[in-house]
Design a protein around this motif. Sequence first.
Motif, mmCIF file in Angstrom:
data_model
loop_
_atom_site.group_PDB
_atom_site.id
_atom_site.type_symbol
_atom_site.label_atom_id
_atom_site.label_comp_id
_atom_site.label_asym_id
_atom_site.label_seq_id
_atom_site.Cartn_x
_atom_site.Cartn_y
_atom_site.Cartn_z
ATOM 1 N N GLY A 1 22.457 19.075 10.879
ATOM 2 C CA GLY A 1 23.313 18.113 11.565
ATOM 3 C C GLY A 1 23.278 18.200 13.066
ATOM 4 O O GLY A 1 24.094 17.575 13.745
ATOM 5 N N PRO B 1 27.654 7.549 10.995
ATOM 6 C CA PRO B 1 27.850 8.838 11.682
ATOM 7 C C PRO B 1 28.103 8.616 13.176
ATOM 8 O O PRO B 1 27.674 7.624 13.757
ATOM 9 C CB PRO B 1 26.529 9.551 11.439
ATOM 10 N N SER C 1 20.657 17.327 15.031
ATOM 11 C CA SER C 1 19.813 16.301 15.661
ATOM 12 C C SER C 1 19.735 15.083 14.746
ATOM 13 O O SER C 1 19.966 15.174 13.536
ATOM 14 C CB SER C 1 18.411 16.866 15.942
ATOM 15 N N ILE C 2 19.381 13.966 15.349
ATOM 16 C CA ILE C 2 19.217 12.714 14.619
ATOM 17 C C ILE C 2 17.894 12.096 15.027
ATOM 18 O O ILE C 2 17.496 12.159 16.202
ATOM 19 C CB ILE C 2 20.394 11.749 14.893
ATOM 20 N N THR D 1 22.616 15.720 18.503
ATOM 21 C CA THR D 1 23.857 14.995 18.187
ATOM 22 C C THR D 1 25.006 15.413 19.082
ATOM 23 O O THR D 1 26.052 14.763 19.085
ATOM 24 C CB THR D 1 24.246 15.225 16.722
ATOM 25 N N ILE E 1 27.743 10.394 16.985
ATOM 26 C CA ILE E 1 27.074 11.438 17.772
ATOM 27 C C ILE E 1 27.582 11.359 19.197
ATOM 28 O O ILE E 1 28.156 10.341 19.614
ATOM 29 C CB ILE E 1 25.545 11.267 17.737
ATOM 30 N N LEU F 1 19.751 12.171 9.707
ATOM 31 C CA LEU F 1 20.270 13.393 10.324
ATOM 32 C C LEU F 1 19.490 14.597 9.804
ATOM 33 O O LEU F 1 19.023 14.617 8.669
ATOM 34 C CB LEU F 1 21.746 13.567 10.019
ATOM 35 N N SER F 2 19.351 15.607 10.671
ATOM 36 C CA SER F 2 18.695 16.849 10.235
ATOM 37 C C SER F 2 19.599 17.584 9.260
ATOM 38 O O SER F 2 20.791 17.295 9.140
ATOM 39 C CB SER F 2 18.378 17.732 11.442
#
Length: 644
Positions: free
Chosen positions: A571, A531, A573-574, A643, A533, A567-568
């Motif tokens: 999406g 991913p 926050s990480i 993110t 960010i 990841l939340s």
Amino acid sequence: MKNALLLLAILIASALPAAAQSAADGLDTTLVAYYRWCNRHKQDPEMLLKADTMFRLAGERQNPRMQSVALCLKTDYYYYTGNLDSLKVWVARTQQFTREHDQLTHYYFVWTRLITYYSKYSKYTLAQYELERFRDQAIRDDYKPAIAEAYKQLGHIYRTKSLYDTAIESYAKSIGMVERNNLKEVDASYLYLQLAELYTLQQKYDKAEEALRMSEKRILLPEHIWRTRISRANLAAMQGDFESAEEQVREIREKSGGYVSENKIEEIELTIYKGTRNFQKALEIVNKQLANYEMTKDSLGSSHYFYIPMLASRASLLYETGSYKAAAEDLSRQAALARQKYESDNQEMLNEFATLFDVERHDREKVEARQQAQAERLRRARLFETGLGVILLLATAFIVILTRLNRGLARAKRAAEESSRMKGVFIRNITHEINTPLNAIVGFAELASTTPDDEPERSSYIDIIRENSGYLQKLIDDVLYIADIESSEAPPSRAAVEVDTCCRRCIDELSKHAPLATEIRFASDGEGRSPRIRTSCLLLGKALTELLRNAVRFTDPKQGVGLSYSLSEDGRSITFAVEDAGPGVPEGEREHIFERFVKLDSFNQGLGLGLAVCRLIARTLGGDVRLDPDFTRGARFLLTIPTE
């Protein structure tokens, strides 16, 4: 025929002050002496001075009842001297004082003085007006003796005006008030007697007889029996029982001891003589009474009430005896006087209505003035309330501002104290932490310089020097890093960062500067694709590196260290997780370890800035770092950042 004089006598008798009855009852002898003197000299101007002295002395003795009596005596002076204007002034003053000091007996007494004055001078409209006000105020005060007295006096007024039904209704109301409340202040026997006389005038003889029986039952004094007897004689005469009436009149004249007036007896005898057609004796009585009225007709200006009807009575008697010329002269004179009286009464009534109009206008003006004064007081009160509210608001704002300033100063003080403390801690720690590697560097540098190049020990000395140099460099870098982040006002620059690449770079960086004997496991959550960010790769890498270095230092080398991320659901926050298999962190230290210069083991190398740097970086990036309380196999640190 005789109503006006009878009314005057009734009002004067019933208006005797209650103060006179109780003034000398267990009171100061000086005040009693003043009272008795004033009561005997009510028309003496010196009485006013003595009443003033009595009022002052009673005030010094804190005796409001005797003060009220003194004011009543002054009011009596103006009543007996016929000074209406002064009487009204002192009635108002006395009522104000007695109302303020809860002396209702005297309050209503002085009012009856004004009412009696109006009745005394045939101002019946004004008397009725004051009586109705008297009654309404007594009802509002729920002062039952005054209510009963008001109905009684109204009955007298209505009787004078020949409004017999209304007078009977008023007397009945007074009797009802007396009977229901067992009032001793009002003579119920007298009230029943008035009813009997009115029923007799209306020829309702059964009701008159019943009223007389009730009057006899409620007689208060023995001599009062004679006023009942004279009414019975009058009732017998009106019914045509002249023999019984003559017998009763004879008994009254012989045994009453003068309690019943001769005029009253003669009036009944006149009725008897007319009924028995003894016109000569009837004429003797009429002529005698007319002669008396001729002598006193101007004394009170009310003799016409008796004189005019008596002329008509004499005219009818003269006609019966055949003296037609004399009867005609009496009738002519009676008609002229009646016309004159009618005009005089109309003029008097107009004057009384004008007076009432002036009184009502004056009352309205007083009410308006009172309302204006109340409105002005209300306006001032509102201005005061508004001003007070503004002052309170300003005071509140000042207190709030002062409180905030004090809090700010307190925070600044605490910050300064904390800064001073941290400075002391920093100096102590950094002195120790710098001296240790510097001593090692200096010592092994000297050894290396004295050792031949081909000696194997020389290479190990150089490695120790390099290791301590790196440690010293990291120590200085951490201090400068914290200072740089805290002093920087600009937000960190952000760019697209590939998470897997950043994590592996951190592991490589850690391996380059300090070869690891502990395995670092990296678990990607990218499902085949790393991913991306938007954040600061430099700051994120620094934070992950510090977390990994801290984990490597405390973990069991056999179990290694783990790095992962997730990841939340939305999406946004990480979260990076760094876990080790070390001894863990005690529950009471889970937040304390993120403070600067905090080390759980004081013998371990380092300033205790690593986790503090991590939290500072995380919050700079808009996130945070915390210890996972659910992880029990060592310690797991969770770094969460947005993110975007």
